[in-house]
Scaffold this active site. Structure first.
Site, mmCIF file in Angstrom:
data_model
loop_
_atom_site.group_PDB
_atom_site.id
_atom_site.type_symbol
_atom_site.label_atom_id
_atom_site.label_comp_id
_atom_site.label_asym_id
_atom_site.label_seq_id
_atom_site.Cartn_x
_atom_site.Cartn_y
_atom_site.Cartn_z
ATOM 1 N N MET A 218 -46.836 9.396 2.378
ATOM 2 C CA MET A 218 -47.339 9.652 1.036
ATOM 3 C C MET A 218 -48.472 8.696 0.690
ATOM 4 O O MET A 218 -49.480 9.090 0.101
ATOM 5 C CB MET A 218 -46.204 9.542 0.019
ATOM 6 C CG MET A 218 -46.582 9.989 -1.375
ATOM 7 S SD MET A 218 -47.175 11.686 -1.430
ATOM 8 C CE MET A 218 -45.656 12.563 -1.811
ATOM 9 N N PHE B 204 -23.667 -23.951 -5.771
ATOM 10 C CA PHE B 204 -23.882 -23.122 -4.583
ATOM 11 C C PHE B 204 -23.715 -21.644 -4.943
ATOM 12 O O PHE B 204 -22.730 -21.258 -5.560
ATOM 13 C CB PHE B 204 -22.889 -23.513 -3.489
ATOM 14 C CG PHE B 204 -23.031 -22.659 -2.253
ATOM 15 C CD1 PHE B 204 -24.198 -22.707 -1.491
ATOM 16 C CD2 PHE B 204 -22.018 -21.801 -1.863
ATOM 17 C CE1 PHE B 204 -24.337 -21.908 -0.368
ATOM 18 C CE2 PHE B 204 -22.150 -20.997 -0.736
ATOM 19 C CZ PHE B 204 -23.321 -21.059 0.012
ATOM 20 N N GLN B 205 -24.665 -20.851 -4.581
ATOM 21 C CA GLN B 205 -24.693 -19.410 -4.851
ATOM 22 C C GLN B 205 -24.566 -19.089 -6.341
ATOM 23 O O GLN B 205 -24.009 -18.074 -6.724
ATOM 24 C CB GLN B 205 -23.619 -18.674 -4.042
ATOM 25 C CG GLN B 205 -23.940 -18.677 -2.547
ATOM 26 C CD GLN B 205 -23.057 -17.764 -1.728
ATOM 27 O OE1 GLN B 205 -21.917 -17.499 -2.088
ATOM 28 N NE2 GLN B 205 -23.582 -17.266 -0.620
ATOM 29 N N LYS C 265 -15.183 -17.437 -11.102
ATOM 30 C CA LYS C 265 -14.073 -17.552 -10.151
ATOM 31 C C LYS C 265 -12.794 -18.059 -10.832
ATOM 32 O O LYS C 265 -11.699 -17.583 -10.529
ATOM 33 C CB LYS C 265 -14.469 -18.477 -8.994
ATOM 34 C CG LYS C 265 -13.596 -18.299 -7.767
ATOM 35 C CD LYS C 265 -14.179 -18.998 -6.546
ATOM 36 C CE LYS C 265 -13.244 -18.849 -5.358
ATOM 37 N NZ LYS C 265 -13.765 -19.535 -4.161
ATOM 38 N N GLU D 29 -25.675 -5.568 0.101
ATOM 39 C CA GLU D 29 -25.255 -5.159 -1.247
ATOM 40 C C GLU D 29 -26.111 -4.022 -1.800
ATOM 41 O O GLU D 29 -25.637 -3.223 -2.598
ATOM 42 C CB GLU D 29 -25.268 -6.352 -2.203
ATOM 43 C CG GLU D 29 -24.143 -7.359 -1.950
ATOM 44 C CD GLU D 29 -24.494 -8.391 -0.893
ATOM 45 O OE1 GLU D 29 -25.584 -8.270 -0.278
ATOM 46 O OE2 GLU D 29 -23.697 -9.323 -0.665
#
Lengths: 590, 196
Positions: free
Chosen positions: A501, A137-138, A187, A75
């Site tokens: 760097m 869940f999630q 959902k 993502e």
């Protein structure tokens, strides 16, 4: 058997729906999301499916013709790609991600888009509304996690809200000072059927003022200051590009005859070879603009926010100058540097008003001082960087060769670190929206996914991603996205076998104590090959030009690894905690 | 610049999550919120936050701009103590027997402007509305008698020099909002700056 064949056929070729709006039984929330995207002229979505966003992906199946979805590999890659897309196209980037880990993986990109003012709308799935707060869940509290890194966010739990909320989301992301917006849709709302009344674009939110009112009085005061100035200096940032005010800006500096320097994100708003362009500001910017910031009498800042990497120590920054600050965001005025004259407003509107009132002028002696400093920088730094006398390759000479081959027409996407500074110091541009980099947040791993987005944002120009060996390893999974969707991305890895760097700082400020900067790399060419992307690794000077040419001529993506000097440093440099005029050209001057 | 107490008044839409959005503007800068109140305002559908912090004016001014930048915020004002009329409400729970025996309740009520809200056999609850030192004073008085519970509300404040938000809101609802002056220290001293 038959049913299976049918399913298989369906998978192979998504069916185009007869009508995008089912006539009976209402429209599902997920379809309303699709309709909103179509109405907002969204063409490309970067995303990754998952449990809580499945109804939206199901609706997307029927919108395959209208909405192109790029399946990324992580993502973070989706949001960086959307950022690259937005920055190159001037449109709004769109991201789909699922709840929980899908949404939390967006956070770095949101922070990046927030600090670099990039318009992105992220649609995240969320668990059913009745499960909110149950540690389902999630389930993650996406709204609260993303609040500090979004311009606006909103959780939709009822489908009827979807058209209005998405209209607001696009309006807020794009208008005023742009920024990222997260819309978290549960959902149940995605599944819920409702009486869809169509989509209406948002044009006004009563509590939100995208542009401050332009006040003539301040324009007049600013013009008066400019007309009376002896050593005026313009510094400009991404505001010029975001405001689509490149023409207005060019007219302004050309009439005023004032030398102009860009911030890293303002770069490419005017061609880099513009006679009044005097280079880049900031810690690794050019010598003249930094030194002369502290000698100008009127400093005109256009669409920039006086970042600490630009100003160095604030109490030693332009103290002698009267400051005119043009910005669309009122919170930026006086935030870091006090403005003598604040010019609130969209610079596309304020610049022509100002241009009208200023006198046509030239400052040959003053401009010559910038050129003198440039000559000094040329002699002490640039010459050796672009045409090195030693055997080891420099990053600068790669950029020089690239400039010659692309004729300043390419989109250059850089990651973060030494290669970023070198690329931004030496890359040439003749088109706006061409320098894509993570400026404010300094996100390593930005370049590869952002280049994928950039390639979709403007397929008519070559996209060249310039990445370090460290940053490339942070998001190299996106090679999979390139493999599958075949955007044309030219990848140059400038490999110095170090986290360069940080190493430079450890060398200069931590007594050479190289602590965990010695990074090993896989065989990048073999890795690319595994993803079906051709490539080559070179370490000889004579190979640079032919290899770059081969890369650019190659139809499709290509990975070119160039082994450069291990311990080269980027100069000039304004050491941390020093004023801009204390910029040094070499280690010895520190 | 010296730190002093400022009361910030924020007019907002009524939106879930906005409290967090405003609160993190302070916590991000490690600024402690002394008191925070949310309530309706004089305008239907517009909410009003009252926030008290100790900071310099420079910081408070920047904070207000960051607050106003939030999409659902209509306007943020900041005021010193002298510019507002303010109150806080405090409740004190004390054992009734001790108080009845040892304290001259009548004097206590008069001197501190306190009211008895509840009187039960086992405990009594007093209420005082006033400034911080007034509510603090009564704690000191009641502590020797076994103060069981004490609680003080957030500050609510009225801005002395304000015409309310009705007119302002019309500007916001209008598509092209009216001129809204934002103060700038140089413009206040214009003569010094623009003498070329």
């Amino acid at each position: 058997m038959k049913a299976e064949t049918e399913t298989f056929e369906k998978i192979k070729t998504p069916q185009k729906s007869e009508s995008s709006i089912p006539p009976l039984g209402g429209v599902g929330g997920a379809v309303a999301v699709m309709e909103a995207l179509v109405a907002e002229n969204v063409e490309t979505i970067f995303g990754y499916p998952g449990g809580a966003i499945m109804p939206i992906y199901d609706a997307l199946y029927d919108y395959n013709e209208k909405l192109k979805h790029i399946l990324v590999r992580h993502e973070q890659g989706a949001i960086h790609a959307a950022q690259g897309y937005a920055r190159v196209s001037g449109k709004c980037g769109v991201v789909f991600a699922t709840s929980g880990p899908g949404a939390t993986n967006l956070v770095t990109g949101l922070a990046d888009a927030m600090i670099d003012s990039t318009p992105v709308v992220c649609i995240t799935g969320q668990v059913f509304a009745h499960l909110l707060g149950t540690d389902a869940f999630q389930e993650t509290d996406v709204i609260n996690i993303t609040t500090p890194v979004t311009k606006w966010n909103y959780q939709v739990t009822d489908a009827t809200e979807i058209p209005v909320v998405l209209a607001k989301a696009f309006y807020i992301a794009k208008s005023g000072r742009p920024g990222p917006v997260v819309i978290d849709i549960t959902k149940n709302a995605q599944l819920q059927k409702f009486d869809y009344k169509g989509y209406e674009k948002c044009e006004h939110i009563r509590s939100y003022r995208p542009k401050p009112i332009i006040r003539k009085k301040f324009i007049e005061e600013a013009a008066k200051l400019i007309n009376g100035a002896e050593r005026p200096f313009v510094i400009f940032g991404q505001g010029v590009i975001l405001g689509k005010a490149e023409k207005e800006f060019k007219k302004f500096i050309e009439k005023a005859g004032i030398p102009a320097a860009w911030t890293i994100l303002g770069m490419s708003a005017i061609p880099t070879d513009h006679p009044l362009g005097v280079g880049m500001l900031g810690m690794h910017g050019n010598y003249g603009p930094n030194v002369l910031t502290n000698e100008c009498d009127v400093l005109i800042a256009v669409g920039m926010r006086f970042d600490d990497r630009v100003t160095g120590r604030l109490d030693k920054y332009a103290k002698q100058a009267k400051v005119i600050h043009l910005d669309i965001d009122p919170a930026e005025i006086d935030k870091n540097v006090k403005a003598t004259v604040p010019v609130w407003g969209d610079c596309r509107e304020t610049l022509p008003l100002l241009t009208e009132l200023i006198e046509q002028k030239v400052y040959p002696q003053w401009l010559q001082r910038f050129r003198d400093y440039m000559q000094k920088e040329e002699d002490k730094v640039i010459k050796e960087e672009l045409n090195p006398s030693g055997d080891t390759l420099t990053m600068g000479e790669v950029i020089r060769e690239l400039n010659e081959l692309t004729k300043a027409d390419a989109i250059i996407v850089t990651d973060v670190g030494q290669h970023q500074m070198v690329a931004c110091r030496y890359a040439q541009f003749n088109k706006t929206k061409s320098n894509i980099t993570s400026g404010g947040l300094g996100t390593m791993g930005f370049a590869l996914p952002a280049a994928i987005g950039a390639a979709y944002g403007d397929p008519s120009r070559p996209t060249v991603a310039i990445i370090g060996d460290g940053g490339f390893q942070m998001t190299l999974q996106e090679l999979g996205t390139i493999m599958q969707f075949k955007p044309n991305v030219n990848i140059i890895i400038l490999n110095n076998n170090f986290l360069g760097m940080v190493r430079q700082w450890q060398q200069l400020f931590h007594e050479n104590r190289y602590s965990f900067v010695d990074i090993t790399s896989p065989d990048f060419v073999q890795v690319a090959k595994g993803f079906g992307i051709p490539g080559k690794s070179i370490s000889k000077r004579e190979d640079i030009k032919p290899a770059l040419k081969e890369m650019l001529d190659n139809n499709g993506s290509y990975l070119l690894e160039i082994m450069v000097g291990k311990e080269n440093n980027v100069f000039p440099m304004v050491p941390q905690g020093r004023g801009v005029s204390e910029i040094v050209l070499s280690k010895e001057e520190l | 610049m010296l730190k002093q107490e400022y009361t910030i008044t924020v007019y907002t839409e009524n939106q879930i999550g906005l409290l967090n959005r405003i609160a993190i503007i302070f916590s991000r800068r490690k600024i402690n919120i002394e008191s925070l109140n949310t309530s309706p305002s004089e305008v239907d559908s517009v909410h009003r936050f009252t926030i008290v912090i100790n900071e310099t004016e420079d910081v408070v001014k920047k904070l207000c701009r960051q607050i106003e930048k939030q999409v659902e915020v209509l306007k943020a004002y900041y005021n010193t103590q002298e510019e507002i009329v303010w109150q806080e409400l405090a409740l004190y729970k004390v054992p009734t027997d001790v108080i009845a025996e040892e304290v001259k309740v009548e004097r206590l009520l008069r001197e501190h402007g306190a009211k008895a809200v509840v009187i039960r056999k086992d405990y009594t609850v007093f209420e005082v509305a006033g400034h911080r030192e007034e509510t603090d004073n009564l704690i000191k008085v009641l502590e020797p008698y076994g103060l069981i519970e004490f609680v003080r509300s957030a500050r609510v404040a009225i801005i002395k020099n304000s015409d309310g938000f009705h007119e302002k809101l019309k500007e916001f609802e209008h598509r092209e909002p009216g001129e809204d002056a934002i103060e700038n220290e140089y413009l206040a001293k214009k003569d010094e700056v623009f003498s070329m």
